[in-house]
Design a protein around this motif. Structure first.
Motif, PDB file in Angstrom:
ATOM      1  N   ARG A  19       0.816  -1.210   0.000  1.00 21.85           N
ATOM      2  CA  ARG A  19       0.000   0.000   0.000  1.00 21.85           C
ATOM      3  C   ARG A  19       0.850   1.260   0.000  1.00 21.85           C
ATOM      4  O   ARG A  19       0.355   2.338  -0.287  1.00 21.85           O
ATOM      5  N   PHE A  20       2.131   1.158   0.365  1.00 22.30           N
ATOM      6  CA  PHE A  20       2.990   2.322   0.479  1.00 22.30           C
ATOM      7  C   PHE A  20       4.410   1.945   0.054  1.00 22.30           C
ATOM      8  O   PHE A  20       4.889   0.869   0.378  1.00 22.30           O
ATOM      9  N   GLY A  37       1.284   5.806  -2.500  1.00 21.49           N
ATOM     10  CA  GLY A  37       0.326   5.019  -1.731  1.00 21.49           C
ATOM     11  C   GLY A  37      -0.222   5.749  -0.530  1.00 21.49           C
ATOM     12  O   GLY A  37      -0.429   6.958  -0.555  1.00 21.49           O
ATOM     13  N   GLU A  38      -0.446   4.989   0.540  1.00 18.61           N
ATOM     14  CA  GLU A  38      -1.080   5.478   1.752  1.00 18.61           C
ATOM     15  C   GLU A  38      -0.109   5.358   2.924  1.00 18.61           C
ATOM     16  O   GLU A  38       0.346   4.265   3.245  1.00 18.61           O
ATOM     17  N   ASP A  40       0.451   5.579   6.775  1.00 15.81           N
ATOM     18  CA  ASP A  40      -0.250   5.546   8.054  1.00 15.81           C
ATOM     19  C   ASP A  40       0.531   4.697   9.053  1.00 15.81           C
ATOM     20  O   ASP A  40       1.668   4.297   8.783  1.00 15.81           O
ATOM     21  N   THR A  43       2.089   1.522   7.722  1.00 11.88           N
ATOM     22  CA  THR A  43       3.006   1.578   6.577  1.00 11.88           C
ATOM     23  C   THR A  43       4.171   2.543   6.761  1.00 11.88           C
ATOM     24  O   THR A  43       4.965   2.719   5.845  1.00 11.88           O
ATOM     25  N   LEU A  69       1.497  10.264  -3.229  1.00  9.73           N
ATOM     26  CA  LEU A  69       0.982   9.987  -1.884  1.00  9.73           C
ATOM     27  C   LEU A  69      -0.504  10.348  -1.840  1.00  9.73           C
ATOM     28  O   LEU A  69      -0.876  11.508  -1.970  1.00  9.73           O
ATOM     29  N   ARG A  70      -1.351   9.326  -1.657  1.00  6.77           N
ATOM     30  CA  ARG A  70      -2.802   9.536  -1.659  1.00  6.77           C
ATOM     31  C   ARG A  70      -3.362   9.862  -0.279  1.00  6.77           C
ATOM     32  O   ARG A  70      -4.436  10.453  -0.161  1.00  6.77           O
ATOM     33  N   PHE A  71      -2.648   9.456   0.781  1.00  7.26           N
ATOM     34  CA  PHE A  71      -3.158   9.631   2.139  1.00  7.26           C
ATOM     35  C   PHE A  71      -1.985   9.710   3.101  1.00  7.26           C
ATOM     36  O   PHE A  71      -0.988   9.013   2.921  1.00  7.26           O
ATOM     37  N   CYS A  72      -2.100  10.540   4.119  1.00  7.77           N
ATOM     38  CA  CYS A  72      -1.099  10.624   5.180  1.00  7.77           C
ATOM     39  C   CYS A  72      -1.827  10.931   6.474  1.00  7.77           C
ATOM     40  O   CYS A  72      -2.567  11.918   6.559  1.00  7.77           O
ATOM     41  N   ASP A  73      -1.642  10.077   7.481  1.00 10.29           N
ATOM     42  CA  ASP A  73      -2.251  10.340   8.781  1.00 10.29           C
ATOM     43  C   ASP A  73      -1.232  10.993   9.714  1.00 10.29           C
ATOM     44  O   ASP A  73      -0.135  11.353   9.305  1.00 10.29           O
ATOM     45  N   VAL A 104      -3.652  15.267   1.336  1.00  6.62           N
ATOM     46  CA  VAL A 104      -2.446  15.375   2.167  1.00  6.62           C
ATOM     47  C   VAL A 104      -2.184  16.838   2.496  1.00  6.62           C
ATOM     48  O   VAL A 104      -1.884  17.191   3.644  1.00  6.62           O
TER      49      VAL A 104
END
Length: 133
Positions: A19-20, A37-38, A40, A43, A69-73, A104
């Motif tokens: 995923r990352f 990817g994602e 979090d 990952t 980068l599609r997502f970052c928490d 992001v």
């Protein structure tokens, strides 16, 4: 943009690692880490590893390319903030961000982290005026 060298991918075979991914290369004397990817809690380890390796190599600049980068928490944000502090303390290096995608970028805006990092629209902007290396 300058020629790329030393493509080094981080990631593996587990679902989380697929995923990352992080790919490292040198551009115009700077380290570029391309994230895909994602990012979090599950990952983040490949990013921590890649950042630590780059800080140890002591480039003056580390540019984190977030185009993929599609997502970052908050875990990913925390890893970047800690690496920024470590780079500044140990090597005087600067960690910069490029090509933040809307989800992001929003997280960086909400937390105020966009004011902490130098943020570029894309890699071309990050290296504008930089002689080829």
């Amino acid at each position: 943009m300058a020629a790329d060298t030393a493509d080094d991918s981080h990631g593996g075979n587990t679902a989380e690692e697929r995923r990352f991914a992080v790919a490292a290369r040198q551009v115009a004397g700077a380290a570029v880490l391309s994230l895909t990817g994602e990012l979090d809690h599950d990952t983040v380890e490949p990013l921590r590893t890649a950042l630590a390796q780059q800080i140890e190599a002591a480039p003056a600049r580390i540019v984190v390319d977030c185009a993929g980068l599609r997502f970052c928490d908050s875990t990913g944000l925390n890893a970047l903030l800690r690496a920024r502090a470590a780079a500044a303390q140990t090597e005087g290096a600067e960690i910069e961000l490029a090509a933040l995608q809307p989800p992001v970028a929003r997280m960086f805006e909400i937390t105020g982290a966009d004011a902490v990092f130098r943020v570029h629209a894309d890699l071309d902007e990050a290296f504008a005026g930089t002689p080829p290396g």
